[in-house]
Design a protein around this motif. Structure first.
Motif, PDB file in Angstrom:
ATOM      1  N   UNK A   8       0.746  -1.365  -0.059  1.00  0.00           N
ATOM      2  CA  UNK A   8       0.135  -0.031   0.062  1.00  0.00           C
ATOM      3  C   UNK A   8       0.907   1.093  -0.150  1.00  0.00           C
ATOM      4  N   UNK A   9       0.231   2.276  -0.508  1.00  0.00           N
ATOM      5  CA  UNK A   9       0.962   3.604  -0.700  1.00  0.00           C
ATOM      6  C   UNK A   9       0.645   4.317   0.555  1.00  0.00           C
ATOM      7  N   UNK A  10       1.512   4.885   1.425  1.00  0.00           N
ATOM      8  CA  UNK A  10       1.003   5.935   2.674  1.00  0.00           C
ATOM      9  C   UNK A  10       1.243   7.054   2.127  1.00  0.00           C
ATOM     10  N   UNK A  11       0.817   8.287   2.783  1.00  0.00           N
ATOM     11  CA  UNK A  11       1.030   9.625   3.001  1.00  0.00           C
ATOM     12  C   UNK A  11       1.563   9.739   4.638  1.00  0.00           C
ATOM     13  N   UNK A  12       2.850  10.046   4.731  1.00  0.00           N
ATOM     14  CA  UNK A  12       3.300  10.011   6.052  1.00  0.00           C
ATOM     15  C   UNK A  12       3.546  11.272   6.718  1.00  0.00           C
ATOM     16  N   UNK A  13       3.091  12.549   5.948  1.00  0.00           N
ATOM     17  CA  UNK A  13       3.076  13.707   6.626  1.00  0.00           C
ATOM     18  C   UNK A  13       3.033  14.837   5.331  1.00  0.00           C
ATOM     19  N   UNK A  14       3.283  16.203   5.662  1.00  0.00           N
ATOM     20  CA  UNK A  14       3.172  17.222   4.731  1.00  0.00           C
ATOM     21  C   UNK A  14       4.419  17.816   4.259  1.00  0.00           C
ATOM     22  N   UNK A  65      -1.448   7.764   6.647  1.00  0.00           N
ATOM     23  CA  UNK A  65      -2.729   7.403   6.052  1.00  0.00           C
ATOM     24  C   UNK A  65      -2.432   6.722   4.626  1.00  0.00           C
ATOM     25  N   UNK A  66      -3.137   5.682   4.378  1.00  0.00           N
ATOM     26  CA  UNK A  66      -3.290   5.059   3.179  1.00  0.00           C
ATOM     27  C   UNK A  66      -3.981   6.046   2.155  1.00  0.00           C
ATOM     28  N   UNK A  67      -3.233   6.110   0.949  1.00  0.00           N
ATOM     29  CA  UNK A  67      -3.734   7.320   0.037  1.00  0.00           C
ATOM     30  C   UNK A  67      -4.895   7.015  -0.614  1.00  0.00           C
ATOM     31  N   UNK A  68      -5.487   8.104  -0.895  1.00  0.00           N
ATOM     32  CA  UNK A  68      -6.545   8.096  -1.898  1.00  0.00           C
ATOM     33  C   UNK A  68      -7.869   7.584  -1.510  1.00  0.00           C
ATOM     34  N   UNK A  69      -8.946   8.146  -2.203  1.00  0.00           N
ATOM     35  CA  UNK A  69     -10.309   7.912  -1.721  1.00  0.00           C
ATOM     36  C   UNK A  69     -11.030   7.011  -2.665  1.00  0.00           C
ATOM     37  N   UNK A  70     -10.552   6.936  -3.993  1.00  0.00           N
ATOM     38  CA  UNK A  70     -11.500   6.502  -5.076  1.00  0.00           C
ATOM     39  C   UNK A  70     -10.956   4.912  -5.164  1.00  0.00           C
ATOM     40  N   UNK A 111     -14.560  11.582   8.077  1.00  0.00           N
ATOM     41  CA  UNK A 111     -14.703  10.123   7.934  1.00  0.00           C
ATOM     42  C   UNK A 111     -14.282   9.839   6.275  1.00  0.00           C
ATOM     43  N   UNK A 112     -13.321  10.824   5.752  1.00  0.00           N
ATOM     44  CA  UNK A 112     -12.928  10.732   4.451  1.00  0.00           C
ATOM     45  C   UNK A 112     -11.891   9.781   4.199  1.00  0.00           C
ATOM     46  N   UNK A 113     -12.030   8.952   3.036  1.00  0.00           N
ATOM     47  CA  UNK A 113     -10.890   8.068   2.855  1.00  0.00           C
ATOM     48  C   UNK A 113      -9.893   8.834   2.220  1.00  0.00           C
ATOM     49  N   UNK A 114      -8.352   8.145   2.779  1.00  0.00           N
ATOM     50  CA  UNK A 114      -7.367   8.884   2.253  1.00  0.00           C
ATOM     51  C   UNK A 114      -6.887  10.236   2.851  1.00  0.00           C
ATOM     52  N   UNK A 116      -8.577  11.023   6.524  1.00  0.00           N
ATOM     53  CA  UNK A 116      -8.844  10.547   8.017  1.00  0.00           C
ATOM     54  C   UNK A 116      -8.753   8.997   8.220  1.00  0.00           C
ATOM     55  N   UNK A 117      -9.353   8.550   7.365  1.00  0.00           N
ATOM     56  CA  UNK A 117      -9.534   6.876   7.362  1.00  0.00           C
ATOM     57  C   UNK A 117      -8.469   6.279   6.170  1.00  0.00           C
ATOM     58  N   UNK A 118      -7.848   5.097   6.374  1.00  0.00           N
ATOM     59  CA  UNK A 118      -7.109   4.494   5.264  1.00  0.00           C
ATOM     60  C   UNK A 118      -7.937   4.472   4.019  1.00  0.00           C
ATOM     61  N   UNK A 119      -7.247   4.790   3.030  1.00  0.00           N
ATOM     62  CA  UNK A 119      -7.714   5.055   1.643  1.00  0.00           C
ATOM     63  C   UNK A 119      -7.774   3.697   0.718  1.00  0.00           C
ATOM     64  N   UNK A 120      -7.550   3.777  -0.542  1.00  0.00           N
ATOM     65  CA  UNK A 120      -7.558   2.805  -1.304  1.00  0.00           C
ATOM     66  C   UNK A 120      -6.461   2.397  -2.358  1.00  0.00           C
ATOM     67  N   UNK A 121      -5.180   3.046  -2.128  1.00  0.00           N
ATOM     68  CA  UNK A 121      -4.080   2.838  -2.817  1.00  0.00           C
ATOM     69  C   UNK A 121      -3.295   1.561  -2.225  1.00  0.00           C
ATOM     70  N   UNK A 122      -4.126   0.478  -2.080  1.00  0.00           N
ATOM     71  CA  UNK A 122      -3.524  -0.655  -1.591  1.00  0.00           C
ATOM     72  C   UNK A 122      -4.321  -1.910  -2.023  1.00  0.00           C
ATOM     73  N   UNK A 123      -3.724  -3.192  -2.074  1.00  0.00           N
ATOM     74  CA  UNK A 123      -4.035  -4.290  -2.742  1.00  0.00           C
ATOM     75  C   UNK A 123      -5.611  -4.829  -1.968  1.00  0.00           C
ATOM     76  N   UNK A 124      -5.473  -4.715  -0.781  1.00  0.00           N
ATOM     77  CA  UNK A 124      -6.609  -5.152   0.242  1.00  0.00           C
ATOM     78  C   UNK A 124      -7.180  -4.099   1.140  1.00  0.00           C
ATOM     79  N   UNK A 125      -8.366  -3.858   1.277  1.00  0.00           N
ATOM     80  CA  UNK A 125      -8.890  -3.046   2.136  1.00  0.00           C
ATOM     81  C   UNK A 125     -10.119  -3.678   2.925  1.00  0.00           C
ATOM     82  N   UNK A 126      -9.998  -3.256   4.439  1.00  0.00           N
ATOM     83  CA  UNK A 126     -11.412  -3.514   5.213  1.00  0.00           C
ATOM     84  C   UNK A 126     -12.030  -2.504   5.169  1.00  0.00           C
TER      85      UNK A 126
END
Length: 345
Positions: A8-14, A65-70, A111-114, A116-126
């Motif tokens: 998975x792709x993480x965003x670690x900060x800004x 956070x795991x990146x991306x909402x879509x 509650x936005x993915x990517x 506040x909550x882990x997003x979609x740039x990963x192979x598997x997500x719960x």
């Protein structure tokens, strides 16, 4: 059976822009009673995803956070109390996982993915079973992955406050995801569409997508007045999809019809505008900000996509999962047309 680990792709900060993106291994989360495990096959990027690691996103974030909402994928495991999904179902993620029905509230806005909550740039997500929507039957995974943010935002813009009616006029700005989806939804509803762009090549493509009129804003800096003259009896535009912010808001005000709606979605041209809120009184219009949309709206949108066989405009360059950072750079350079999609193996 799903593997125990996922990439998975993480965003670690800004602090360091796109250098904050890290490609790492992680454990696949355990599925809770009301949760489902999704094998993600595609994700798509929004301008929001670019500005989060830049530190320019105005809404809630949490790092890492795991990146991306879509994202779009297939349900591969369900919790014991899940009633909405079964293995093999094709699903799309909901942007704000807590925004189920009606207007958004403060709790749902975080509650936005990517973000506040882990997003979609990963192979598997719960995901909670309420945080997913059925994927349209007429779309493949690459196409379906584009619906979460841009498509739902444009649907909310056209139907969330004052519903678009056949024969009305819609103005869209540029060729980004929200604007193109709005063009497609408006034409499906029987509306007239005016589009703005900066090049003849893009103008030709907008025409092919159904735009009735295209204005080159570089050649016509007073495009708001021009757009108004193109409407019935020169009364003005009913719905304006405002993505430019400071760079375009004044022209949108010049184009709007009495009792029309300007929906502010983006700030590509900056956030510091000279337009006053009192301009809404002068132009007798409503200016509205939207934060994507609800699950109820997304289900309505999916039904419309199927009924009208609408296919998202996906950029011709599809990125491999390992090259996701290149997709960020590509979109930041404005090299794209339509949605930038990442294929997840």
């Amino acid at each position: 059976m799903a593997p125990s680990r996922t990439k998975q792709w993480f965003v670690t900060g800004t602090e360091n822009g796109f250098d904050n993106l890290e490609f790492l291994d992680a454990y696949v989360p355990q599925v809770g009673e009301n949760e489902v495990l999704v094998k993600l096959y595609a994700a798509s990027l929004n301008y929001r995803d670019l500005v989060i690691p830049m530190g320019q996103y105005p809404f809630a974030t949490s790092f890492p956070i795991v990146a991306a909402s879509d994202g779009a994928g297939e349900v591969v495991e369900v919790g014991p109390k899940v009633s909405k999904w079964k293995k093999g179902d094709r699903v799309v993620t909901l942007f704000n996982q807590g925004h189920q029905y009606g207007p958004i509230d403060a709790a749902a806005a975080v509650t936005g993915l990517g973000g506040v909550l882990d997003g979609t740039l990963r192979q598997y997500g719960v995901f909670n079973e309420t945080g997913l929507v059925r994927a349209p039957k007429n779309l493949d995974y690459l196409e379906a992955s584009t619906l979460t943010c841009a498509a739902l935002t444009s649907w909310n813009a056209l139907y969330g406050l004052k519903q678009l009616k056949p024969g009305e006029t819609v103005l869209v700005q540029g060729t980004g995801g929200v604007s193109i989806f709005a063009l497609q939804f408006a034409k499906a509803a029987g509306a007239t569409v005016i589009a703005t762009t900066s090049s003849q090549e893009k103008a030709d493509t907008l025409k092919k997508l159904g735009a009735d009129h295209v204005i080159n804003y570089k050649e016509d800096p007073n495009w708001g007045e021009t757009a108004k003259k193109l409407t019935r009896n020169e009364e003005g535009v009913d719905h304006i999809i405002e993505v430019g912010g400071a760079g375009t808001l004044n022209q949108s005000l010049n184009a709007i019809k009495f009792e029309g709606v300007i929906t502010i979605i983006g700030f590509l041209g900056g956030v510091n505008t000279h337009a006053s809120i009192m301009e809404c009184l002068k132009h007798i219009c409503t200016t509205r900000g939207v934060y994507v949309g609800s699950k109820e709206q997304m289900e309505d949108m999916v039904a419309a996509i199927e009924a009208n066989d609408i296919h998202p405009v996906v950029d011709q360059k599809i990125f491999d999962f390992e090259k996701a950072r290149d997709a960020y750079e590509y979109m930041w350079a404005k090299s794209h047309f339509g949605k930038v999609v990442i294929k997840i193996e």
